[in-house]
Structures are given as structure tokens and as C-alpha cells.
Enzyme design. Sequence first.
Site, PDB file in Angstrom:
ATOM      1  N   LYS A 134     -10.603  -0.893  10.357  1.00  0.00           N
ATOM      2  CA  LYS A 134     -10.692  -2.070   9.471  1.00  0.00           C
ATOM      3  C   LYS A 134     -11.064  -3.329  10.241  1.00  0.00           C
ATOM      4  O   LYS A 134     -11.295  -4.381   9.667  1.00  0.00           O
ATOM      5  CB  LYS A 134      -9.371  -2.269   8.725  1.00  0.00           C
ATOM      6  CG  LYS A 134      -9.117  -1.155   7.707  1.00  0.00           C
ATOM      7  CD  LYS A 134      -7.976  -1.494   6.808  1.00  0.00           C
ATOM      8  CE  LYS A 134      -7.386  -0.266   6.139  1.00  0.00           C
ATOM      9  NZ  LYS A 134      -8.086   0.127   4.912  1.00  0.00           N
ATOM     10  N   GLN A 155      -4.636  -5.431   6.736  1.00  0.00           N
ATOM     11  CA  GLN A 155      -5.593  -6.347   6.095  1.00  0.00           C
ATOM     12  C   GLN A 155      -5.579  -7.745   6.701  1.00  0.00           C
ATOM     13  O   GLN A 155      -6.269  -8.640   6.194  1.00  0.00           O
ATOM     14  CB  GLN A 155      -5.303  -6.442   4.587  1.00  0.00           C
ATOM     15  CG  GLN A 155      -5.483  -5.140   3.832  1.00  0.00           C
ATOM     16  CD  GLN A 155      -6.933  -4.658   3.776  1.00  0.00           C
ATOM     17  OE1 GLN A 155      -7.877  -5.419   3.996  1.00  0.00           O
ATOM     18  NE2 GLN A 155      -7.119  -3.378   3.498  1.00  0.00           N
ATOM     19  N   ASP A 190       2.835  -4.948   8.171  1.00  0.00           N
ATOM     20  CA  ASP A 190       1.640  -4.116   8.044  1.00  0.00           C
ATOM     21  C   ASP A 190       0.416  -5.028   8.128  1.00  0.00           C
ATOM     22  O   ASP A 190       0.100  -5.751   7.186  1.00  0.00           O
ATOM     23  CB  ASP A 190       1.709  -3.364   6.701  1.00  0.00           C
ATOM     24  CG  ASP A 190       0.404  -2.650   6.374  1.00  0.00           C
ATOM     25  OD1 ASP A 190      -0.568  -2.755   7.148  1.00  0.00           O
ATOM     26  OD2 ASP A 190       0.374  -1.985   5.318  1.00  0.00           O
ATOM     27  N   CYS A 192      -4.588   2.453  -3.870  1.00  0.00           N
ATOM     28  CA  CYS A 192      -3.379   2.946  -3.190  1.00  0.00           C
ATOM     29  C   CYS A 192      -2.212   1.979  -3.360  1.00  0.00           C
ATOM     30  O   CYS A 192      -1.444   1.749  -2.417  1.00  0.00           O
ATOM     31  CB  CYS A 192      -3.634   3.193  -1.706  1.00  0.00           C
ATOM     32  SG  CYS A 192      -4.790   4.508  -1.378  1.00  0.00           S
ATOM     33  N   HIS A 222       0.867  -1.179   0.000  1.00  0.00           N
ATOM     34  CA  HIS A 222       0.000   0.000   0.000  1.00  0.00           C
ATOM     35  C   HIS A 222       0.909   1.235   0.000  1.00  0.00           C
ATOM     36  O   HIS A 222       2.010   1.190   0.550  1.00  0.00           O
ATOM     37  CB  HIS A 222      -0.837  -0.050   1.281  1.00  0.00           C
ATOM     38  CG  HIS A 222      -1.890   0.993   1.392  1.00  0.00           C
ATOM     39  ND1 HIS A 222      -1.637   2.267   1.848  1.00  0.00           N
ATOM     40  CD2 HIS A 222      -3.223   0.947   1.136  1.00  0.00           C
ATOM     41  CE1 HIS A 222      -2.770   2.958   1.861  1.00  0.00           C
ATOM     42  NE2 HIS A 222      -3.744   2.185   1.437  1.00  0.00           N
TER      43      HIS A 222
END
Length: 405
Positions: free
Chosen positions: A225, A202, A199, A363, A122
Site C-alpha cells: 500500500k 491506510q 493499524d 472488508c 477493516h
Amino acid sequence: MYDIQKIREDFPILSRKVYNKPLIYLDNGATTQKPRCVVESITDEYYSVNANVHRGVHFLSQQATNLHEASRETVRKFINARSTSEIVFTRGTTESINLVAATFVDSQMKEGDEVIVSVMEHHSNIVSWQLQAARKGIVLKVIPMNDRGELLLDEYEKLFSPRTKIVSVAHVSNVLGTINPAKKLVEIAHAHNVPILIDGAQSIPHMKVDVQDLDADFFVFSGHKVYGPTGVGVLYGKEEWLDKLPPYQGGGEMIQNVSFEKTTFNVLPFKFEAGTPDYIGTTALAKALDYVSAIGMDNISAYEHELTVYAMQRLKEIPGMRIFGEAEQKGGVISFLVGNIHHFDMGTLLDRLGIAVRTGHHCAEPLMHRLGIEGTVRASFGLYNTKEEVDALVAGIERVATMFG
Ligand code: PMP
């Protein structure tokens, strides 16, 4: 038992209509909807507790502080960190990465040193590093992937040099759905004595994450999220690393003593939390984590996996369907194009049918370059989506395809 009807009833927004059609919300990769308990936590705390945290002697301030610090403990438990000293509250994934990039590059890197990222990152995990790289003459190296959307581990190994100082990679791709082999990526980085940031934007809503088992040095995610509120996120960092890094922003809360001659900084995690934190948001985030924990992260993973397998199979039946991301380990994010239909047209027409999907580069422009496309349509699932909604998506796509001949 996974009681999908009961779960859906917890999310008031799911029963609304758009264009007089039942809402089919398939944009969970961008943000998730909120269960009643999360929204109520926000109003309840404003109505009955609200006061600034940490500095007050009065009743409300102490109650607000207790809630805020209890939320930190909820986050610690949720990701199995060793200590709440390792849980820094931020505005979200983006701020967490920027915090690490700025303080790590500043204190640990010299001109010519290298950061390893992957081709499927991202923008927040690219540009945060680029800003620092430009300032200090740092080089970004990029892990490539195969056509299924899987990172090439052999190539990753080859990127390490004596100048490599940190690796920063997504746990799950927000475009391809690829679940990267995070543990392996960590192991390889550590074999080269290099720390690694994962990261988790997700991954955290969809699978159990145990930061001690993963052994990553930093792990970041956003509250919104994972069914929590916007504006609050988490930076997990191993204490040894957080201790080594300098403060990110200056202000209240992050100091011990201030004078014009010398200022000393607060202990972890407060050293990184300048200013009034979003204490209403952290309580609501804790509620969201309690909510998913009560359903069970393993149950959520299993349910969403079945939904994803079903969706992949149904979508592939559509003539002209091209799916981007067919990794062996794939989460509930499906990017696609159909024939020559522009992603924006597909998204706009699906929207008219009540189906919310995302279109564009998500993104991740470097990934789009790698795929040789400008953008995709992306359907991303949450714990409340159903096979009936997948069927409606397939029917919607077929209808749009017919319109385009
Ligand atoms: N990383 C990944 C993999 C993401 O999917 C996103 C959000 N799309 C981000 C980082 C940025 O998250 P936020 O905008 O919540 O800071």
C-alpha cells in the site's frame, strides 16, 4: 516542488490503456502501483544476489543478508523506531495484526478480559481478535462514531474497565478516509494502563508517521500500500512488549537452540520471523520507502490533501451524490453512492471508461451496517493522481447517472 509529470513517469503502468482508454487508477486504498525502482530492485536482486539470508557463510548469502538487514534499518528510520529490534517483517498488515492478537491474547489475557476496537475497522482488525476471543472467552468492545465518521472519544473513554487489556484501532479508515486522532487514542489507552495497536495500513502511504511521537505500543502496515511489493509488511512493537510476547510461529530463524528436551528462542526481532523471510521483498520495500522519502511525506500529504478537497467539492456538485465520511480530518479516500444506482453497476460502468474504483463493503461489513448500506463506490488517491483524473471521474459518474435516468 511537486513534479507530478516526473512522478507519473516513474510508474510505467500509469501510461497503459484499458478498453482503449487511458487508465485512471483510483484504487490505491486496495493497493498502489509500483515505481520502476521497486520493480527493478526485485529483478536486480534475483539476477545478481539471490541467496538465503542469515545462515550462509558464502558471499551471496552475506550480501543478501546485508540488503535484508539494511532494509530493516530503512523501515526503522522511516517510522523513527528506537531500534531495529522493534521492526518485525511479516506478510502484511493482516499477518501483523494476527501475530499480535494471537500472542497477546495467549500470554496476557484471561476469560472475560476485553479488547477495544472501533466500528470502522477493516475485517483484519476484527476477525483476528474474534478468532482469539472465541477460543478464550474474550469480549470485544466497539468505539462508536458520529454521522460524519468521527470516533466518539467520550464513548471510547467509557469502554475502559479493569478487564480491558488492549486497544486496536485504524489510523485512517479505508472506507471513510477519517484520520483518527491516533495520538489522543494512545494517550487515553495509556491513561488506563492499556497498550494500543494502531493499524497504519491506510496512513503510512499518505503521512509522516513517527512511532516514538505517537507512542503506540504496536504499529502495523503493508508494503504494497506504500508503493512496495506484495507479500511483505511490518509489525513495529515496543521492545518491552515484543519481549513479553511468545513466538507466533515455529521454524528456522526464530530459534537459538533446539533439542527434544528444550528449545530456546532467538533475540528480537528474529523470534517472530520463522522461516525464510521475503528478503527480495524487504529490499524492494526499502526502495519504495526511499522513493516516497525522496519526494517527502509532508509534500505527499499536502498534495493529496489538495486533491481530496478538490474531489470532495467536485463530487458534491453531482445531483443525488451521497458521500460517506465527512470527518474534519480526512485523507484521500472517498466513498459514495449516487441516487439509487447500485455500487456494483457504477463501478462496472466507470471501469468501461478506464476508471478503476472499488465497490462493495471494502472488508468493513460492521461499518456498512452502521451506515445502513450494503456497499459503496470508493475512489482512493495515491501520490500520482491528478485533478484531471478527478474531473474524468466526475464526468464518468455524470455519464453513468444519465444512463440510469
Ligand atoms: N487494515 C486496513 C485499514 C486496510 O485498509 C487493509 C487493506 N485494505 C488492511 C488492514 C489489510 O491489509 P493487507 O490485506 O495488506 O494485509
